[in-house]
Design an enzyme around this catalytic site. Sequence first.
Site, PDB file in Angstrom:
ATOM      1  N   HIS A   1      41.745  35.184  23.140  1.00  8.15           N
ATOM      2  CA  HIS A   1      41.916  36.216  24.176  1.00  8.15           C
ATOM      3  C   HIS A   1      43.221  35.946  24.902  1.00  8.15           C
ATOM      4  CE1 HIS A   1      41.006  39.112  27.315  1.00  8.15           C
ATOM      5  NE2 HIS A   1      41.500  38.218  28.160  1.00  8.15           N
TER       6      HIS A   1
ATOM      7  N   ASP B   1      30.055  44.013  33.839  1.00 11.23           N
ATOM      8  CA  ASP B   1      31.500  43.838  34.001  1.00 11.23           C
ATOM      9  C   ASP B   1      32.203  45.186  34.072  1.00 11.23           C
ATOM     10  OD1 ASP B   1      34.129  42.521  33.917  1.00 11.23           O
ATOM     11  OD2 ASP B   1      34.234  43.581  32.012  1.00 11.23           O
TER      12      ASP B   1
ATOM     13  N   ARG C   1      36.216  46.798  41.441  1.00  9.98           N
ATOM     14  CA  ARG C   1      37.276  45.877  41.887  1.00  9.98           C
ATOM     15  C   ARG C   1      38.638  46.566  41.860  1.00  9.98           C
ATOM     16  NH1 ARG C   1      36.985  41.598  37.658  1.00  9.98           N
ATOM     17  NH2 ARG C   1      38.835  40.792  38.657  1.00  9.98           N
TER      18      ARG C   1
ATOM     19  N   SER D   1      34.691  38.026  34.389  1.00 14.60           N
ATOM     20  CA  SER D   1      34.914  39.298  33.693  1.00 14.60           C
ATOM     21  C   SER D   1      35.336  39.042  32.241  1.00 14.60           C
ATOM     22  CB  SER D   1      35.996  40.078  34.449  1.00 14.60           C
ATOM     23  OG  SER D   1      36.430  41.177  33.710  1.00 14.60           O
TER      24      SER D   1
ATOM     25  N   LYS E   1      32.531  38.931  28.539  1.00 11.19           N
ATOM     26  CA  LYS E   1      32.730  39.796  27.357  1.00 11.19           C
ATOM     27  C   LYS E   1      32.969  38.948  26.109  1.00 11.19           C
ATOM     28  CE  LYS E   1      35.873  41.982  29.654  1.00 11.19           C
ATOM     29  NZ  LYS E   1      36.745  42.742  30.497  1.00 11.19           N
TER      30      LYS E   1
END
Length: 428
Positions: free
Chosen positions: A82, A161, A168, A183, A187
């Site tokens: 990621h 999320d 947010r 967050s 995921k």
Amino acid sequence: MLPQWIIEKKRDGAELSGEELRFLIQGFTAGSIPDYQMAAFAMAVYFNGMTPRETAALTLEMMNSGDVIDPATLPGIKADKHSTGGIGDKTSLILAPLAAACGLTVPMISGRGLGITGGTLDKLEAIPGYRTNLSEKEFFQTLENVGCSITGQTAQLAPADKKLYALRDVTGTVPSIPLITASIMSKKLAEGLDTLVLDVKWGKGAFMKTIEQARELATAMVEVGTQMGKKVRALITDMNTPLGRAAGNALEVQECLEVLRGGGPDDLRELTVELTAHMLDLSNVRKTRDEIFQCLENGAALKKFEAMVSAQGGSTDWKFSEAKIQEPLLAPADGIVTAVDAERIGKGCLVLGAGRQKTDDSVDHAVGIAQMKKPGETVKKGDPLAVIFSNDWKKMDESFPMFGKSFELGDSFEPSPFVCEVIGGELI
Ligand code: URA
């Protein structure tokens, strides 16, 4: 238990229990806890932070708010990467098939771009026909048949999320390390992974502007993943300069194809191989960097990419929509390129329509910038520093000076390493 008691406790700086966070996240997901209470909670976290134990508990509850893939349903070692995002960061498109060609299974659930940073799904959708909305069954089938799949978040994956991020975004609570950590990690951990490599970027074109902020985020994410029984490592990488020579969706896919054919820009190829090497190391698959480079040079990774694109409905004749206007940006003087400001390049691309200002904006896949000169390269006055692609003269005129100001010329250039630190492991 009442939501206001939990909000008050966080407001006063105390540590919340797993049970309290479960109550809050379950109630918010089900709709019994309203947005205004959740927004107050997010603001309390923004100001008071969370302990590592609280961040892990929040991540767990957000992950469990939806489906979690059972790792036993997928073959092989499940590994993913990621990135916190940057300008021209297209590594996922090369890395997923490259890691699959090296023997890993890569179940990659990716996102769309927002603001100046691009999104993997937007880039892939520049390939005519490519589907990013696979059902769970189609996702599994692609993983079984190809070894990698890149698709979007389904409504069933970490729904807490999705709801909390939207809140947010409009309440000034995005830049909170525990909220970002929960967050991203909720995921990623719902993908049923064994190992995860994080590319945490810092610099002008990144979410985290300083290396200290990037280190703090990387440490929090590695800690949460480790507490949840996963092997996680983070690389802190430089995002002051765009990655590669292109930014803009179709232009970036074409650059990925160059790398998958054994060529392409050095920085993009080297960072992708570096991240892949860490994924393999963490997964106990022994391969040297030369062997990984081989998978780019001998076409093995390209074959995987073509198989994934075909399996997801995309055309592999590699014809992309082309921008109507293509203008070179010329060097104003002789010199060495000393800097290319990633943030300015990102803003210019946003003006052209390559990214979105709001989540429901559409993107123009054809526009952006390509053939960018890199720091350290020498130019003569009048040489092209880059080529700008637009479908609209007004947008071209507005973005052109932004691109122009992005390039700095000087007399000398000192390169710095693009991988700055490794958290949860060592430089290998
Ligand atoms: N990306 C995410 O998915 N979540 C955040 O909070 C920030 C960036």
